[in-house]
Enzyme design. Structure first.
Site, short mmCIF file in Angstrom:
data_model
loop_
_atom_site.label_atom_id
_atom_site.label_comp_id
_atom_site.label_asym_id
_atom_site.label_seq_id
_atom_site.Cartn_x
_atom_site.Cartn_y
_atom_site.Cartn_z
N LYS A 195 -5.58 11.49 -7.50
CA LYS A 195 -5.36 11.13 -6.09
C LYS A 195 -5.52 9.62 -5.95
O LYS A 195 -6.57 9.07 -6.27
CB LYS A 195 -6.35 11.87 -5.20
CG LYS A 195 -6.22 11.45 -3.74
CD LYS A 195 -7.08 12.27 -2.82
CE LYS A 195 -7.00 11.72 -1.41
NZ LYS A 195 -7.76 12.52 -0.44
N LYS A 248 -1.14 13.28 -6.30
CA LYS A 248 -0.96 12.96 -4.89
C LYS A 248 -1.00 11.47 -4.68
O LYS A 248 -1.92 10.84 -5.20
CB LYS A 248 -2.08 13.63 -4.11
CG LYS A 248 -2.07 13.35 -2.63
CD LYS A 248 -3.33 13.86 -2.01
CE LYS A 248 -3.37 13.36 -0.58
NZ LYS A 248 -4.66 13.52 0.02
#
Ligand code: PBG
Length: 328
Positions: A195, A248
């Site tokens: 992330k 992500k």
């Protein structure tokens, strides 16, 4: 020299044939729809930064369930907006916290709906950071305790899967161990493994009221320059017991989706985040692009890169597009 026996265009001559030879096959079963639950009553309000997405108070969640069922979407990931916040984010693990209420409500309305929860502190802390502060930085190990408590309270409320998005070191192991100690051995962990500290989260932070009140998230979320480190984060999550790995954002990070798919045997999820969605919406509104086409093409590319699971605000629309055969 043109070898006129080999003509790739031969397989592109009709729609029927093009559909026959698609390399990437997509199922609506692989979609997860992000949902924002807010404390209160009678709240069903479109989110300004995410057109077409809503804030739902628990009593209004039936609207979300109906929409999901209409489109054949049966997997959601929940985010909570609590009424009150404090320094340590205690609302995140409150038995009657907003996500916990949301889970119970959805399970009551639609027991077959698969409910994933985002495990993070930023919506619950007064300072908006993803953990417990020590000075101006987030204290990793203190945060592990509250993340673990939060994941456990989600499981107790009936969550089917937990998804830690905080980016603390060791959180997957901490969550795995508290779940196991409490009889939740079968609750999987989908780790937000790679992330990144991304500008693409802007609309989400407005939607979730989770922007940090000072500084940024770069001391815990990843530097967009780093691909090898992303693989290291995935590797660590595998060893800590993650069941699904996530990359992500999605579209700008497809190299990493691809690499994670090559390197690891676990299912790979990618999250087409709020900024990706909002940009398509805004460009379409300005008459610059064809929204449906761009939505479809972007999703196909995420799967082609290697995603098995797609978390997207377009889940309902994509499910329809797949069923129609426009993609997948
Ligand atoms: C919570 C969290 C965020 C997102 C998912 N979980 C925001 C952030 O890290 O600032 C972003 C999702 C999106 O942009 O759609 N930490």
């Amino acid at each position: 020299m043109f070898n006129d026996i080999i003509r790739p265009r031969r397989l592109r001559t009709s729609d029927n044939l093009r559909r026959l030879v698609r390399e990437t096959r997509i199922s609506p079963e692989s979609l997860i729809w992000p949902i924002f639950v807010v404390e209160g009553e009678n709240i069903y309000q479109e989110i300004e930064s995410l057109p077409g997405q809503y804030h739902y108070s628990p009593d209004q969640l039936y609207r979300m369930v109906e929409r999901a069922q209409e489109h054949g979407v049966s997997r959601v990931i929940l985010f909570g907006l609590p009424k009150d916040k404090d320094e340590c984010g205690s609302g995140a693990w409150a038995e009657d916290g907003i996500v916990q209420q949301g889970i119970r409500k959805i399970k009551e309305l639609a027991p077959e709906m698969y409910v994933v929860t985002d495990v993070c502190m930023c919506e619950y802390t007064s300072h908006g950071h993803c953990g417990i502060l020590c000075g101006r930085d987030v204290d990793n190990d203190k945060t592990l305790e509250v993340l673990a408590k939060t994941a456990l309270s989600h499981a107790r409320a009936g969550a089917d899967m937990v998804a830690p998005s905080d980016m603390m070191d060791g959180r997957v192991a901490a969550i795995r161990s508290i779940l196991d100690e409490n009889g939740f051995q079968n609750i999987p962990i989908m780790a937000y493994s790679a992330k990144f500290a991304s500008y693409f989260y802007g609309p989400f932070r407005e939607a979730a009221g989770s922007a940090p009140s000072f500084g940024d998230r770069r001391s815990y979320q990843m530097d967009p320059h780093n691909g090898r480190e992303a693989m290291r984060e995935c590797e660590l999550d595998v060893t800590e017991g993650a069941d699904i790995l996530m990359v992500k954002p999605a579209l700008a990070y497809l190299d990493l989706v691809h690499e994670a798919r090559q390197r690891f045997d676990l299912p790979i999820a990618c999250y087409a985040v709020s900024g990706e969605y909002a940009m398509v919406k805004a460009a379409a509104k300005a008459g610059l692009i064809d929204e449906y086409g761009v939505m479809c093409e972007s999703a196909v590319c995420m799967y082609r890169a290697g995603a098995d699971i797609l978390i997207t605000y377009y889940a309902c629309e994509l499910a329809d597009a797949i069923r129609k055969g426009d993609i997948g």
